[in-house]
Design a protein around this motif. Structure first.
Motif, PDB file in Angstrom:
ATOM      1  N   THR A 177      -5.447   6.366 -13.284  1.00  0.00           N
ATOM      2  CA  THR A 177      -4.952   5.203 -12.526  1.00  0.00           C
ATOM      3  C   THR A 177      -3.911   5.669 -11.512  1.00  0.00           C
ATOM      4  OG1 THR A 177      -4.730   4.354 -14.812  1.00  0.00           O
ATOM      5  CG2 THR A 177      -4.465   2.775 -13.032  1.00  0.00           C
ATOM      6  N   THR A 178      -3.025   6.541 -11.981  1.00  0.00           N
ATOM      7  CA  THR A 178      -1.971   7.080 -11.121  1.00  0.00           C
ATOM      8  C   THR A 178      -2.570   7.913  -9.990  1.00  0.00           C
ATOM      9  OG1 THR A 178      -0.345   7.026 -12.888  1.00  0.00           O
ATOM     10  CG2 THR A 178       0.074   8.585 -11.105  1.00  0.00           C
ATOM     11  N   ASP A 218      -3.994   6.352  -2.626  1.00  0.00           N
ATOM     12  CA  ASP A 218      -3.827   5.157  -1.791  1.00  0.00           C
ATOM     13  C   ASP A 218      -2.553   5.279  -0.932  1.00  0.00           C
ATOM     14  OD1 ASP A 218      -4.055   2.228  -1.087  1.00  0.00           O
ATOM     15  OD2 ASP A 218      -2.277   2.108  -2.355  1.00  0.00           O
ATOM     16  N   ASP A 260      -3.924   5.525  -7.355  1.00  0.00           N
ATOM     17  CA  ASP A 260      -2.784   4.867  -6.736  1.00  0.00           C
ATOM     18  C   ASP A 260      -2.077   5.817  -5.754  1.00  0.00           C
ATOM     19  OD1 ASP A 260      -0.386   2.844  -6.919  1.00  0.00           O
ATOM     20  OD2 ASP A 260       0.421   4.838  -7.241  1.00  0.00           O
ATOM     21  N   ARG A 304       4.028   0.602  -8.756  1.00  0.00           N
ATOM     22  CA  ARG A 304       3.263  -0.529  -9.269  1.00  0.00           C
ATOM     23  C   ARG A 304       3.628  -0.937 -10.696  1.00  0.00           C
ATOM     24  NH1 ARG A 304      -0.250   3.700 -10.491  1.00  0.00           N
ATOM     25  NH2 ARG A 304      -0.461   3.687 -12.743  1.00  0.00           N
ATOM     26  N   SER A 318       0.826  -1.226   0.000  1.00  0.00           N
ATOM     27  CA  SER A 318       0.000   0.000   0.000  1.00  0.00           C
ATOM     28  C   SER A 318       0.852   1.264   0.000  1.00  0.00           C
ATOM     29  CB  SER A 318      -0.949   0.037   1.194  1.00  0.00           C
ATOM     30  OG  SER A 318      -1.917  -0.959   1.051  1.00  0.00           O
ATOM     31  N   SER A 340       4.816   6.025  -4.678  1.00  0.00           N
ATOM     32  CA  SER A 340       3.549   6.082  -5.406  1.00  0.00           C
ATOM     33  C   SER A 340       3.831   6.174  -6.900  1.00  0.00           C
ATOM     34  CB  SER A 340       2.707   7.281  -4.937  1.00  0.00           C
ATOM     35  OG  SER A 340       3.311   8.508  -5.304  1.00  0.00           O
TER      36      SER A 340
END
Length: 457
Positions: A374-375, A381, A378, A366, A349, A361
């Protein structure tokens, strides 16, 4: 709490934005190795997609917040180390993206005429490190290895009518090179089939509708696909239907042109189930003249299908080869764990494994996939993990940290002068003024020395 974010692309800005919004007292400093911010929004998004760049307005609001500061022209890992940042901040988030490309690993890939998609996109988008690329566009056929959105971007830029590109923020020198380009045919080649392409319908539709260029899709690959795609997800289904329609229908104007014996001035097409084996050199060995590909068959179905060589090969003549098989992150600092196999920082995470107070991040977290949205998710998160750790007392904020105060003295001792956000706004104003004179939204400055000169550094 003082938080530092390394990298000023979408991942960095969205991480900063979320922390500032959900923690009323946090101070966030963003570090960037270039004088100019915004990462791939500035250097990756195609010049003819200005609407995608509108996120810059949100990022600018974040940077102007009194609890946020931007320090450009600072290379973390060289000008200041990650352990030094950890001494200056309560939390450090690495959001520096993917600054390298995956290699093909085949003979001939270093011949003149072969370029990575990353370098080619950087060239027409004004990324300083690619400003001297000078790609050779003197051949008629270009071949792009890869079936993603970046591959379609490049094909579109190579075949777009100049009057469309002239109105964009494409760099002056690449516009001049494209004006002399002889390329009139672009093949996009992938190892797998139509059901595994990675581009999106919006990009494909744009390519199909490109003025003055016709699509060449071999109907053999598309017959009987309607049944195969029945159970696919809706986006995959719509995308495949559009390819089928393009492959199997001859538009009226094409029939008329064929009847009149007129050839479309430019064309592009998708080739499937071909895996590059070797870039073939010209007779004098000085440049690329073609590519040898292994024909493949698919084992399995859907996204997990594997391309297995059949033993047959095919050669295709082309003087320009662009490899668009993915970007790759690099390790930043020996103090940071890095999985070189996957090209990511091992994390859970966004919490870097085994290093409390260190986070990551975006693509370095990922892998280099997904679009800006999407970024964004992410990064939120990861930012959430930072906020939870602040709230739960995992991050000890009782010792006060000096933040930029400490980093500034380190940078000064090493002769590094950071660039502030208001400095960037001066560079921005200069670019917009130059663009206005040429009827463009901006004329990007591609030389960092010239950027620093504008701000009197």
């Amino acid at each position: 709490p003082r938080v530092c974010v390394v990298g000023s692309g979408p991942a960095g800005f969205y991480t900063a934005q979320h922390i500032l919004k959900h923690h009323g007292g946090a101070l966030v400093d963003i570090y960037e190795k270039l004088p100019v911010p915004f990462g791939l929004v500035r250097f990756g998004v195609a010049p003819d997609h200005p609407e995608v760049k509108n996120v810059i307005n949100t990022f600018t609001q974040t940077a102007r917040s009194e609890r946020c500061a931007y320090y450009g022209n600072v290379t973390v890992g060289r000008d200041v180390t990650v352990p030094e940042l950890q001494q200056a901040y309560h939390a450090v988030v690495l959001s520096y993206g993917a600054e390298d490309n995956r290699v093909l690993g085949i003979p001939g890939e270093n011949l003149p005429g072969v370029y990575s998609a990353r370098a080619f996109v950087g060239w027409y988008n004004g990324l300083p490190e690619n400003r001297d690329l000078k790609p050779d566009l003197s051949c008629e056929t270009a071949l792009i290895l890869g079936h993603g959105n970046v591959a379609l971007d490049i094909a579109r830029i190579l075949l777009s009518p100049l009057q469309l590109l002239r109105k964009t923020d494409i760099t002056d020198s690449s516009l001049a090179a494209l004006a002399c380009s002889k390329v009139k045919r672009v093949w996009l080649v992938g190892r797998r089939g139509p059901l595994q392409v990675a581009f999106t319908i919006k990009e494909l539709r744009e390519m199909i509708n490109l003025p003055g260029a016709r699509a060449v899709l071999d109907p053999a690959y598309f017959t009987g696909l309607e049944s195969a795609v029945k159970d696919a997800s809706r986006p995959r289904k719509r995308l495949t239907e559009l390819m089928i329609k393009t492959a199997l229908e001859k538009p009226v104007e094409m029939q008329a042109a064929a009847a009149a014996g007129a050839a479309a001035p430019r064309e592009w097409g998708l080739k499937f189930q071909r895996s590059p084996q070797e870039v073939l050199p010209s007779a004098d060995g000085r440049r690329a003249r073609g590519i040898r590909m292994a024909l493949t068959r698919l084992e399995g179905s859907g996204d997990s299908a594997k391309a297995i060589p059949t033993g047959d090969v095919e050669e295709l003549e082309c003087g320009l080869v662009l490899s668009s098989i993915g970007y790759r992150s690099l390790p930043l600092d020996p103090a940071v764990p890095f999985d070189s196999q996957r090209g990511v920082i091992p994390n859970s995470s966004g919490r870097v494994e085994g290093v409390p107070g260190l986070y990551c991040s975006g693509w370095v977290k990922r892998g280099p996939t997904g679009v800006i949205i999407t970024t964004m998710n992410d990064s939120f998160d990861t930012a959430q993990s930072v906020l939870e750790d602040l709230q739960g007392g995992v991050l000890d904020i009782s010792p006060s940290r000096e933040g930029f105060g400490l980093v500034e003295s380190i940078l000064r001792s090493r002769g590094v002068r950071p660039v502030s956000f208001s400095d960037w706004e001066k560079i921005d104003a200069a670019e917009v003024a130059r663009g206005k004179a040429a009827g463009k939204p901006r004329e990007k400055i591609v030389d960092p020395a010239e950027m620093l000169q504008i701000i009197g550094h």
